[in-house]
Design an enzyme around this catalytic site. Structure first.
Site, PDB file in Angstrom:
ATOM      1  NE  ARG A   1      -7.494   2.165  -5.649  1.00  0.00           N
ATOM      2  CZ  ARG A   1      -6.283   2.166  -5.154  1.00  0.00           C
ATOM      3  NH1 ARG A   1      -5.245   2.464  -5.937  1.00  0.00           N
ATOM      4  NH2 ARG A   1      -6.063   1.881  -3.881  1.00  0.00           N
TER       5      ARG A   1
ATOM      6  CD  GLU B   1     -13.466  -4.572  -1.236  1.00  0.00           C
ATOM      7  OE1 GLU B   1     -12.329  -5.042  -1.473  1.00  0.00           O
ATOM      8  OE2 GLU B   1     -14.374  -5.253  -0.717  1.00  0.00           O
ATOM      9  CG  ASN B   2      -7.974  -1.936  -5.308  1.00  0.00           C
ATOM     10  OD1 ASN B   2      -7.125  -2.788  -5.049  1.00  0.00           O
ATOM     11  ND2 ASN B   2      -8.162  -0.879  -4.521  1.00  0.00           N
TER      12      ASN B   2
ATOM     13  CG  ASP C   1      -2.119   0.900   1.076  1.00  0.00           C
ATOM     14  OD1 ASP C   1      -2.358   1.382  -0.054  1.00  0.00           O
ATOM     15  OD2 ASP C   1      -2.808   1.156   2.080  1.00  0.00           O
TER      16      ASP C   1
ATOM     17  CG  HIS D   1      -0.159   2.039  -9.344  1.00  0.00           C
ATOM     18  ND1 HIS D   1      -0.381   1.656  -8.047  1.00  0.00           N
ATOM     19  CD2 HIS D   1      -1.228   2.803  -9.692  1.00  0.00           C
ATOM     20  CE1 HIS D   1      -1.541   2.164  -7.629  1.00  0.00           C
ATOM     21  NE2 HIS D   1      -2.062   2.873  -8.611  1.00  0.00           N
TER      22      HIS D   1
ATOM     23  NE  ARG E   1      -1.548   6.626   1.147  1.00  0.00           N
ATOM     24  CZ  ARG E   1      -1.633   5.738   2.122  1.00  0.00           C
ATOM     25  NH1 ARG E   1      -1.410   6.122   3.367  1.00  0.00           N
ATOM     26  NH2 ARG E   1      -1.946   4.497   1.864  1.00  0.00           N
TER      27      ARG E   1
END
Ligand code: IPE
Ligand code: IPE
Ligand code: MG
Length: 246
Positions: free
Chosen positions: A72, A68-69, A21, A38, A25
């Site tokens: 995005r 859940e991604n 993760d 990434h 950021r």
């Protein structure tokens, strides 16, 4: 401090699970687009995979894309899927050189055709490697997996092959995507978040958790070694008292 020399090679975890993760950021901090984070994250995957194989870890399971991604922005999802194809096509050679077998857990059927094919090819081309197994959790979530296992067991009951009263923990574990792996002894999450985000809910029941504020692209070999060192100095009691362990 160099943590590699502090690690007890006889007390290594057999299986390490990682929630990679902080790519976004990391990029933002540098004023760059998330996708560059990434890309930097892929380099860490290579670095940490090789470091795990080198010290003798048998199973490494990386959370690469959660169910859940999909929420995005499409632009980022597409970039991640493209990056997956590009990386797999490039890395198979390296995996073979290092005798690392690639596997995946998750619902691949929902991935774009190209990504699914690249994954299937890479799995096939590394199948005979036995030094370490690298598993990518792709379109994976713990709740999805447990739901699928429930369906499988219910189907057996329906067919008259299984009596509900015979269902035990072993049988549930055998119906999961990780049926042929030991549970991870150690879970690492980078980026400072301290949640599971739907990862390996069943398998992490008794794992040691290690959280580091480092963003995934900044996570180095020595940080992995530190996590293992910390793990080795925890007392795993499994419900017993401390006195019972000595
Ligand atoms: C992890 O980094 C990679 C994936 C989830 C694919 P993030 O993209 O979640 O990075 P942050 O959490 O936004 O910094
Ligand atoms: C978890 O990270 C999924 C992966 C690392 C692939 P996220 O960044 O998606 O998790 P949340 O949304 O912060 O919980
Ligand atoms: Mg994140």
């Amino acid at each position: 401090m160099n943590f590699e020399e502090k690690i007890d090679k006889d007390k290594l975890p057999e299986h390490i699970a990682i929630i990679m993760d902080g790519n976004g950021r990391w990029a933002k901090k540098k004023g760059q687009p998330r996708v560059l984070g990434h890309r930097a994250g892929v380099k860490t995957v290579r670095r940490i995979t090789e470091a795990c194989a080198k010290i003798g870890i048998k199973y490494l399971t990386l959370y690469a894309f959660s169910t859940e991604n999909w929420n995005r922005p499409a632009f980022e999802v597409n970039a991640l899927m493209r990056l997956l194809v590009e990386t797999l096509n490039k890395e198979v050679k390296v995996l073979n050189k290092n005798k690392i077998q690639l596997q995946t857990i998750g619902d691949l059927s929902a991935l774009p055709e190209k990504s699914r094919k690249a994954m299937e090819n890479a799995i096939r081309d590394t199948a005979s490697n036995s030094r370490m197994r690298l598993t990518l959790a792709l379109n994976y979530s713990g709740r999805w997996e447990i739901t699928e296992a429930a369906k499988k067991l219910a189907q057996k009951v329906k067919m008259g092959e299984l009596d509900p009263s015979d269902i035990d923990e072993k049988m549930v574990a055998a119906a999961l995507t990780t049926h042929d792996m030991p549970d991870p002894e150690l879970l690492i999450r980078t980026s400072g978040e301290t949640r599971l985000s739907n990862y390996l809910l069943w398998q992490l029941a008794y794992s040691e958790f290690y959280f580091t504020p480092l963003f995934w692209p900044d996570f180095m070999e020595n940080d992995l070694h530190e996590a293992i060192y910390v793990y080795q100095n925890r007392e795993r009691r499994f419900g017993k008292t401390s006195e019972q362990l000595t």
